[in-house]
Design an enzyme around this catalytic site. Structure first.
Site, PDB file in Angstrom:
ATOM      1  N   ARG A  97     -30.082 -53.261 -93.074  1.00  0.00           N
ATOM      2  CA  ARG A  97     -30.314 -51.982 -93.757  1.00  0.00           C
ATOM      3  C   ARG A  97     -29.009 -51.389 -94.264  1.00  0.00           C
ATOM      4  O   ARG A  97     -28.917 -50.931 -95.400  1.00  0.00           O
ATOM      5  CB  ARG A  97     -31.003 -51.002 -92.793  1.00  0.00           C
ATOM      6  CG  ARG A  97     -32.479 -51.321 -92.681  1.00  0.00           C
ATOM      7  CD  ARG A  97     -33.266 -50.296 -91.905  1.00  0.00           C
ATOM      8  NE  ARG A  97     -34.574 -50.871 -91.568  1.00  0.00           N
ATOM      9  CZ  ARG A  97     -35.235 -50.639 -90.461  1.00  0.00           C
ATOM     10  NH1 ARG A  97     -34.737 -49.831 -89.542  1.00  0.00           N
ATOM     11  NH2 ARG A  97     -36.406 -51.203 -90.239  1.00  0.00           N
ATOM     12  N   ARG A 110     -14.140 -62.764 -81.023  1.00  0.00           N
ATOM     13  CA  ARG A 110     -15.251 -63.442 -80.363  1.00  0.00           C
ATOM     14  C   ARG A 110     -14.748 -64.538 -79.427  1.00  0.00           C
ATOM     15  O   ARG A 110     -15.485 -65.030 -78.572  1.00  0.00           O
ATOM     16  CB  ARG A 110     -16.223 -64.029 -81.391  1.00  0.00           C
ATOM     17  CG  ARG A 110     -15.812 -65.415 -81.886  1.00  0.00           C
ATOM     18  CD  ARG A 110     -16.681 -65.941 -82.984  1.00  0.00           C
ATOM     19  NE  ARG A 110     -16.492 -67.377 -83.151  1.00  0.00           N
ATOM     20  CZ  ARG A 110     -15.390 -67.938 -83.687  1.00  0.00           C
ATOM     21  NH1 ARG A 110     -14.390 -67.187 -84.088  1.00  0.00           N
ATOM     22  NH2 ARG A 110     -15.315 -69.244 -83.788  1.00  0.00           N
TER      23      ARG A 110
END
Lengths: 145, 145, 145
Positions: free
Chosen positions: C31, C104
């Site tokens: 979105r 990460r």
């Protein structure tokens, strides 16, 4: 209880080790072709290795689910043997796909065939259980009589 | 032991068959649109079918994990019924996504709702087990008294 | 039977909730960056979140398979504790990857380490079972003697 599942558990752990090997191959290919995450596109040589790993990852839960249903409801030893055959054909698939797109075909057809045998074993085992549990119909005893 | 899991096993095998159907749809779409592996991009018609399969594959292990925990710790029959409902809504999702991106929305919301009910059932069942096992508190007996 | 698996079941349900959280993060990112399905490419900020979810989804069935084999054949409490550690490091991995590709690395190495400990536990437990079941050799009793 462990007696009924120890072969299935051993094949499952072997399957995990195979997946670990595939993951390591992708990491190695990323370094070789200089493709850093989150990138997933590159030369066909890289994309074939990447897709081979993704495809194997997608099939892993399906394989484990079938292995256990076939082993619990049909025959543990047979399911484990089919499981080993599946893991071997997955290895051939990965190595074939790495070489060329067409070299993946024979082993993928073979591995899919093994999965269908596992489906058949699980379905027959479940059918036998449902018939004897709900209808009181023991098919094996009928055939023997 | 098999008596406590045979419905869960049957729904699991059905779920595998549904995944097999989705895989075959992708193979069919690859041929129709002429997109050979390792390629995964193409016209939106192809990409929607491809993404519908990938999404279903990602949710499959989550679904199976919840089905079994809800079935073992809450109620096997209820979990299996919810499992069938989930598989049906996944089928609607796949067919909807194939038609258009927006047609996937209603079934995906519904299938996610079913998963949340399975999560609630598994959590309640586990909570009940933990309370009676560790605290010696049998909630069901308290309510009945 | 439930006594031997209730901790594994609880960690499995927690793992599902974590996966649900990752799925919601991707929906949110779609979105925010205006990327509608079936599209999966966009700015690096989106692709990192997307890849973090895909990677976590690929590892989920592997994690669950190891958790249960280690818990059933080695020690349930230890496997569940390692499972919680894995889920925590996966959360750090997701948050790190969202911030930058290099953030990460530490949590992914750590989470892979936890998986290897689970593999070792499952393998040792299975080895012990095979030896005492087929060879009649109880290693634990030998050490104690």
């Amino acid at each position: 209880m462990l007696e009924q599942i120890h072969l299935l558990a051993a094949v499952t752990v072997l399957g995990v080790l195979e997946q670990a090997y595939f993951f390591l191959q992708v990491i190695h290919a990323r370094r070789k072709f200089g493709i850093s995450p989150p990138n997933i596109s590159g030369p066909p040589e890289f994309e074939r290795i990447f897709r081979a790993q993704v495809n194997s990852s997608e099939y892993f839960p399906i394989f484990v689910a079938l292995l256990w249903q076939a082993g619990l409801f049909f025959h543990q030893g047979l399911a484990a043997a089919l499981g080993l055959l599946y893991l071997y054909s997955r290895y051939c698939y990965f190595m074939g796909y790495r070489a060329s797109s067409s070299d993946r075909l024979t082993p993928i057809y073979f591995s899919t065939g093994v999965l269908w045998v596992l489906i058949a074993a699980a379905t027959l085992g479940l059918l036998h259980f449902f018939l004897s549990h709900y209808v009181g119909l023991n098919v094996l005893r009928l055939i023997a009589a």
